[in-house]
Scaffold this motif. Structure first.
Motif, PDB file in Angstrom:
ATOM      1  N   ASP A 100     120.656  54.277  35.273  1.00  0.00           N
ATOM      2  CA  ASP A 100     121.153  55.687  34.731  1.00  0.00           C
ATOM      3  C   ASP A 100     122.052  56.314  35.325  1.00  0.00           C
ATOM      4  N   ALA A 101     122.254  56.320  36.757  1.00  0.00           N
ATOM      5  CA  ALA A 101     123.100  56.998  37.427  1.00  0.00           C
ATOM      6  C   ALA A 101     124.665  56.356  37.430  1.00  0.00           C
ATOM      7  N   ILE A 102     124.431  55.168  37.190  1.00  0.00           N
ATOM      8  CA  ILE A 102     125.848  54.186  37.327  1.00  0.00           C
ATOM      9  C   ILE A 102     126.083  54.042  35.693  1.00  0.00           C
ATOM     10  N   CYS A 103     125.383  53.861  34.953  1.00  0.00           N
ATOM     11  CA  CYS A 103     125.549  53.204  33.682  1.00  0.00           C
ATOM     12  C   CYS A 103     126.054  54.414  32.725  1.00  0.00           C
ATOM     13  N   ILE A 104     125.554  55.631  33.053  1.00  0.00           N
ATOM     14  CA  ILE A 104     126.063  56.730  32.178  1.00  0.00           C
ATOM     15  C   ILE A 104     126.975  57.362  33.012  1.00  0.00           C
ATOM     16  N   ASP A 105     128.286  57.793  32.239  1.00  0.00           N
ATOM     17  CA  ASP A 105     129.290  58.705  32.949  1.00  0.00           C
ATOM     18  C   ASP A 105     128.759  60.047  32.920  1.00  0.00           C
TER      19      ASP A 105
END
Length: 198
Positions: A100-105
């Motif tokens: 989540d921390a990387i895949c979501i802007d």
């Protein structure tokens, strides 16, 4: 980041590149995928900012990953996520993951809201749900070995450690077990999640 279409089931997937050594720099690729196309990936369940700093590695990290398919681009990540990625990456093969921390802007509120609505689908279609509990210690190794063998008071492992229940209590006090989302992440996994502790 490559833009994703919020009106579709588009997501981003992180390709965690292999490394020969634990201390090698973290390198990832970020790509778009559509959940309707059944992409292959593992979903990571972890704690962003653990309160229990004893559960973090004693190792110093730089908190940065290099995005290989975006030359010159580096991304700052939390210490616990960096520890997880270092422990999870393979020596030879690329691991496709949803993190989540990387895949979501995180700077795009509209995107964050859209991706949160996809959470159940993200976890239920993942090949595996990987649970990162943090680095291992003597007590966690005893607990996980006992769970794997099946808890039994007559078990040699349990008898050898009279403080077993204290170890278990301490293990269950790790921050991951206090997260609200764990019920959803556990119940949506299509097969038993993979628990990683160090």
């Amino acid at each position: 980041y490559p833009a994703i279409n919020s009106s579709e089931n588009e997501i981003r997937i992180v390709d965690l590149y292999p490394a020969g050594n634990f201390d090698d720099p973290l390198e990832i690729g970020v790509r778009k995928a559509n959940l309707s196309d059944s992409p292959t990936y593992d979903a990571l369940s972890y704690v962003w900012n653990p309160v229990d700093t004893d559960a973090l590695d004693e190792q110093e990290y730089d908190g940065e990953v290099q995005i290989k398919n975006m030359p010159g681009c580096h991304l700052s990540i939390g210490e616990n996520l960096e520890s997880a990625l270092r422990h999870l990456r393979d020596k030879k093969r690329v691991l496709p993951m949803w993190i989540d921390a990387i895949c979501i802007d995180q700077h795009n509120v509209r995107e964050r809201n859209h991706q949160v609505q996809l959470m159940s689908k993200l976890y239920s279609t993942a090949r595996h749900v990987m649970i990162w509990l943090g680095p291992s210690d003597r007590e966690s190794e005893i607990i996980l070995k006992s769970i794997k063998q099946g808890y039994d008071e007559s078990n040699e492992q349990v008898r050898a450690f009279p403080d077993f229940l204290d170890y278990l209590e301490e293990f269950l006090e790790r921050d991951w077990f206090r997260r609200v989302w764990i019920v959803q992440e556990l119940t949506l996994a299509k097969i038993d999640p993979i628990v990683v502790c160090g």
